[in-house]
Write a protein that holds these residues in place. Sequence first.
Motif, PDB file in Angstrom:
ATOM      1  N   ARG A   2       0.870  -1.203  -0.265  1.00 37.30           N
ATOM      2  CA  ARG A   2      -0.049   0.036  -0.508  1.00 37.30           C
ATOM      3  C   ARG A   2       1.625   1.006   0.174  1.00 37.30           C
ATOM      4  O   ARG A   2       0.664   2.733  -0.732  1.00 37.30           O
ATOM      5  CB  ARG A   2      -0.728   0.003   1.032  1.00 37.30           C
ATOM      6  CG  ARG A   2      -1.978   0.880   1.293  1.00 37.30           C
ATOM      7  CD  ARG A   2      -3.070   0.526   1.774  1.00 37.30           C
ATOM      8  NE  ARG A   2      -4.317   1.626   1.745  1.00 37.30           N
ATOM      9  CZ  ARG A   2      -4.931   2.345   2.898  1.00 37.30           C
ATOM     10  NH1 ARG A   2      -5.081   1.111   3.917  1.00 37.30           N
ATOM     11  NH2 ARG A   2      -6.188   2.494   2.303  1.00 37.30           N
ATOM     12  N   ASN A   3       1.948   1.629   1.005  1.00 38.19           N
ATOM     13  CA  ASN A   3       2.584   2.415   0.893  1.00 38.19           C
ATOM     14  C   ASN A   3       3.565   2.651  -0.528  1.00 38.19           C
ATOM     15  O   ASN A   3       4.020   3.476  -0.874  1.00 38.19           O
ATOM     16  CB  ASN A   3       3.851   2.279   1.994  1.00 38.19           C
ATOM     17  CG  ASN A   3       3.197   2.823   3.377  1.00 38.19           C
ATOM     18  OD1 ASN A   3       2.599   3.058   3.354  1.00 38.19           O
ATOM     19  ND2 ASN A   3       3.788   2.226   4.557  1.00 38.19           N
ATOM     20  N   PHE A   4       3.580   1.194  -1.645  1.00 35.22           N
ATOM     21  CA  PHE A   4       4.727   1.415  -2.178  1.00 35.22           C
ATOM     22  C   PHE A   4       3.623   2.389  -3.741  1.00 35.22           C
ATOM     23  O   PHE A   4       4.296   3.143  -4.489  1.00 35.22           O
ATOM     24  CB  PHE A   4       4.813   0.000  -3.079  1.00 35.22           C
ATOM     25  CG  PHE A   4       5.523   0.287  -5.079  1.00 35.22           C
ATOM     26  CD1 PHE A   4       6.803   0.191  -4.377  1.00 35.22           C
ATOM     27  CD2 PHE A   4       4.838  -0.287  -5.407  1.00 35.22           C
ATOM     28  CE1 PHE A   4       7.405   0.544  -6.340  1.00 35.22           C
ATOM     29  CE2 PHE A   4       5.499  -0.772  -6.701  1.00 35.22           C
ATOM     30  CZ  PHE A   4       6.847   0.210  -6.949  1.00 35.22           C
ATOM     31  N   LEU A   5       2.426   2.093  -3.354  1.00 37.92           N
ATOM     32  CA  LEU A   5       1.724   2.909  -4.017  1.00 37.92           C
ATOM     33  C   LEU A   5       1.169   4.468  -3.950  1.00 37.92           C
ATOM     34  O   LEU A   5       0.596   5.688  -4.879  1.00 37.92           O
ATOM     35  CB  LEU A   5       0.716   2.715  -5.049  1.00 37.92           C
ATOM     36  CG  LEU A   5      -0.007   1.021  -5.499  1.00 37.92           C
ATOM     37  CD1 LEU A   5      -1.329   0.498  -5.920  1.00 37.92           C
ATOM     38  CD2 LEU A   5       1.262   0.811  -6.693  1.00 37.92           C
ATOM     39  N   LYS A   6       1.245   5.023  -2.802  1.00 32.47           N
ATOM     40  CA  LYS A   6       1.737   6.080  -2.063  1.00 32.47           C
ATOM     41  C   LYS A   6       2.836   7.291  -2.431  1.00 32.47           C
ATOM     42  O   LYS A   6       3.616   6.573  -2.019  1.00 32.47           O
ATOM     43  CB  LYS A   6       0.850   6.096  -1.782  1.00 32.47           C
ATOM     44  CG  LYS A   6       0.506   7.628  -0.188  1.00 32.47           C
ATOM     45  CD  LYS A   6       0.286   6.810   1.233  1.00 32.47           C
ATOM     46  CE  LYS A   6      -0.327   7.888   1.548  1.00 32.47           C
ATOM     47  NZ  LYS A   6      -1.290   7.774   3.412  1.00 32.47           N
TER      48      LYS A   6
END
Length: 94
Positions: A2-6
Amino acid sequence: MRNFLKLRKNRTYNYSPRYYKGEGNPYKIEHKLDKYRSTANTQRGLKNKFSSAFDDLKNEGDKNLKIRFIVIVGVLILLFLFIIDFDLSIFLNP
């Protein structure tokens, strides 16, 4: 995952120049000669810019500058014709 896309937000800094004691915005980029151009300080719009440019053309400029410009252009044209070996005799013989 999830943090990778943010996307990460950029840091912001509140910077003010230490020794600036002038009027206006110190970061405003302005050309040195803009205050002397008549077309730079006109209202926006293509019609206003063209009308101010035509008004500038109506004003008489330096006549020596115009003569000097014509002489320089003439010399450059003759130099170009000399370099490409242009034959002027085609105009002289009937």
